[in-house]
Design an enzyme around this catalytic site. Structure first.
Site, PDB file in Angstrom:
ATOM      1  N   CYS A   1      37.982 -19.938 -31.559  1.00 33.53           N
ATOM      2  CA  CYS A   1      39.084 -19.002 -31.812  1.00 33.53           C
ATOM      3  C   CYS A   1      39.907 -18.696 -30.555  1.00 33.53           C
ATOM      4  CB  CYS A   1      38.537 -17.723 -32.434  1.00 33.53           C
ATOM      5  SG  CYS A   1      37.589 -18.062 -33.931  1.00 33.53           S
TER       6      CYS A   1
ATOM      7  N   HIS B   1      41.244  -8.886 -29.667  1.00 36.09           N
ATOM      8  CA  HIS B   1      40.686  -9.907 -30.554  1.00 36.09           C
ATOM      9  C   HIS B   1      40.350  -9.251 -31.890  1.00 36.09           C
ATOM     10  CE1 HIS B   1      38.930 -13.674 -31.630  1.00 36.09           C
ATOM     11  NE2 HIS B   1      37.712 -13.182 -31.758  1.00 36.09           N
TER      12      HIS B   1
ATOM     13  N   GLU C   1      34.255  -5.335 -27.428  1.00 34.71           N
ATOM     14  CA  GLU C   1      35.563  -5.478 -26.789  1.00 34.71           C
ATOM     15  C   GLU C   1      36.077  -4.142 -26.271  1.00 34.71           C
ATOM     16  OE1 GLU C   1      39.982  -7.466 -27.553  1.00 34.71           O
ATOM     17  OE2 GLU C   1      38.565  -7.297 -29.228  1.00 34.71           O
TER      18      GLU C   1
ATOM     19  N   LYS D   1      45.007  -8.622 -36.634  1.00 31.74           N
ATOM     20  CA  LYS D   1      44.171  -9.313 -37.624  1.00 31.74           C
ATOM     21  C   LYS D   1      43.950  -8.441 -38.861  1.00 31.74           C
ATOM     22  CE  LYS D   1      41.508 -12.441 -34.627  1.00 31.74           C
ATOM     23  NZ  LYS D   1      41.964 -12.045 -33.278  1.00 31.74           N
TER      24      LYS D   1
ATOM     25  N   HIS E   1      42.035 -13.614 -39.707  1.00 26.67           N
ATOM     26  CA  HIS E   1      41.680 -14.339 -38.483  1.00 26.67           C
ATOM     27  C   HIS E   1      42.082 -15.804 -38.630  1.00 26.67           C
ATOM     28  CE1 HIS E   1      39.901 -15.563 -34.887  1.00 26.67           C
ATOM     29  NE2 HIS E   1      38.643 -15.243 -35.083  1.00 26.67           N
TER      30      HIS E   1
ATOM     31  N   PHE F   1      33.600 -18.485 -30.794  1.00 30.83           N
ATOM     32  CA  PHE F   1      32.195 -18.865 -30.877  1.00 30.83           C
ATOM     33  C   PHE F   1      31.863 -19.811 -29.719  1.00 30.83           C
ATOM     34  CE2 PHE F   1      31.846 -18.449 -35.816  1.00 30.83           C
ATOM     35  CZ  PHE F   1      31.832 -17.074 -35.681  1.00 30.83           C
TER      36      PHE F   1
END
Length: 417
Positions: free
Chosen positions: A165, A305, A316, A337, A342, A403
């Site tokens: 991502c 994010h 975060e 998002k 996403h 990831f």
């Protein structure tokens, strides 16, 4: 050696809340949800039955039927968004040195639908390997920038960054540095993804990454909310034209923002889970600030994010607290998002565009779908909840993580001539 300055001169977007930049901004500023029941396939047996699909997108409006059949959706999306960005930048393709124009693109997965369909077709047959001759060139993740360069004759650097991502954020950072170092005048950058397929949905469901809020799908993407239960899969593309400042100025280009810094780091912790204390995220923001030569208190806005996962959102925000200290309370933080879902490898691109547009319009888009306070989140944070907020944004940050522990951060600044 003195580094060149880099600016953004063109934007293009194909998203679940708008099929071009104008529509995308209207969706962002009004808090539009792009989430709805999946229309691409029968979801009866799937845990999650919704996603953020593109709306009213017809490939045949952009490609003839023969060309469309040679392109996976993720490559179609890349070509559509990049064409908008190139046109927006007003580039005269007959006057630029095409050896100094590159395409650096991000895709976390690439042609998933093509791979899925070809393997299913083979498995349903008698074992004879009858594969489509376009199987491989449709599937491979690097084909999107390849097609962009072929269409326009761009002969500079041409490749794809793959970091889950974080892919398109990494692409933008690479583009920034190629131009800074004087290797290119212009780079088309961004990312695209088209993973709303049975394989994509089933795979993410199997790892318990997706929200399963089927009875309340339009509000399922709820970053920072105490009741969040996973991310919502989205699709689409975002494109940015990065250009050397003097080159842009010489041709009279409009300039959206200056790209002043890019940072990268790794969590080195887990295949899919973030470090619970956000150590890698803290480091990537510090690296980005250092690269830009800016202080934490210079930042006005952070597009996080913010995926709407129980662990990720808290980690975060912990990192933001560590980096920005008391100034964190004065930053407009959001997660777009909540509206787009996403977009995996395309997330960094469309979210950087959102940050740039917030700067342009002095308006920070909201984090929608928030109803319940999470006691694990510092109440002093301004998470721009449920409604856009007016804000003079001179410096905006975009965070993107993937990831594998990949972290990328990009900083944009209003241009100082």
């Amino acid at each position: 050696m003195e580094l060149k300055r880099v600016v953004v001169t063109g934007l293009g977007a194909l998203t679940p809340i708008g099929n071009n930049i104008q529509e995308y901004w209207e969706g962002l500023s009004t808090g539009k949800s792009g989430c709805a029941p999946i229309t691409y396939f029968d979801t009866e047996k799937f845990k999650t039955k919704f996603a953020c699909e593109l709306k009213n997108f017809d490939a045949l409006e952009f490609f003839d039927r023969k060309e469309a059949r040679k392109l996976d959706k993720f490559a179609q999306y890349a070509l559509v968004a990049s064409d908008e960005a190139i046109n927006d930048a007003g580039i005269d393709l007959d006057k630029v040195d095409k050896f100094r124009v590159g395409v650096i693109w991000g895709a976390g997965i690439g042609g998933l639908e093509t791979f899925q369909n070809e393997v299913l077709n083979f498995g349903a047959g008698d074992g004879t390997p009858r594969f489509n001759p376009f199987f491989i060139p449709k599937m491979i993740a690097d084909i999107a920038p390849g097609n962009i360069s072929i269409k326009h004759g761009f002969m500079g650097p041409n490749y794809t960054t793959v970091s889950a991502c974080a892919s398109s954020a990494n692409a933008m950072i690479d583009a920034l540095n190629y131009i800074r170092l004087g290797h290119c005048d212009i780079i088309v950058t961004g990312g695209s993804e088209a993973a709303v397929t049975p394989a994509g949905m089933g795979g993410f469901n199997a790892m318990h990454a997706l929200s399963t809020r089927n009875e309340d799908a339009d509000t399922a993407s709820r970053p920072f909310d105490a009741t969040r239960d996973g991310f919502v899969l989205g699709e689409g593309s975002g494109a940015l034209i990065l250009e050397e400042y003097e080159h842009a100025k010489a041709r009279g280009a409009k300039i959206y923002a200056e790209v002043v810094g890019g940072g990268m780091s790794s969590d080195a912790y887990h295949m899919t889970a973030p470090h619970p204390e956000g150590i890698g995220v803290e480091r990537v923001m510090l690296n980005c600030l250092n690269d830009a030569g800016l202080k934490p208190e210079d930042v006005d806005h952070i597009n996080t994010h913010g995926t709407s996962t129980p662990l990720g959102d808290v980690a975060e925000l912990k990192a933001i607290s560590k980096v920005f200290g008391e100034h964190a309370a004065h930053i407009n933080i959001n997660s777009t998002k909540s509206m787009t879902g996403h977009l995996l490898g395309a997330a960094g691109a469309i979210e950087s565009i959102a940050a740039i547009l917030a700067m342009q319009h002095s308006l920070v888009p909201p984090t929608i779908n928030h109803t319940t306070v999470d006691e694990n989140i510092d109440p002093s944070f301004n998470l721009t909840l449920n409604k856009a907020q007016k804000k003079e944004v001179n410096v905006a940050m975009s965070n993107t993580f993937g990831f594998g522990g990949h972290n990328a951060c990009v900083l944009f600044k209003k241009l100082d001539a």
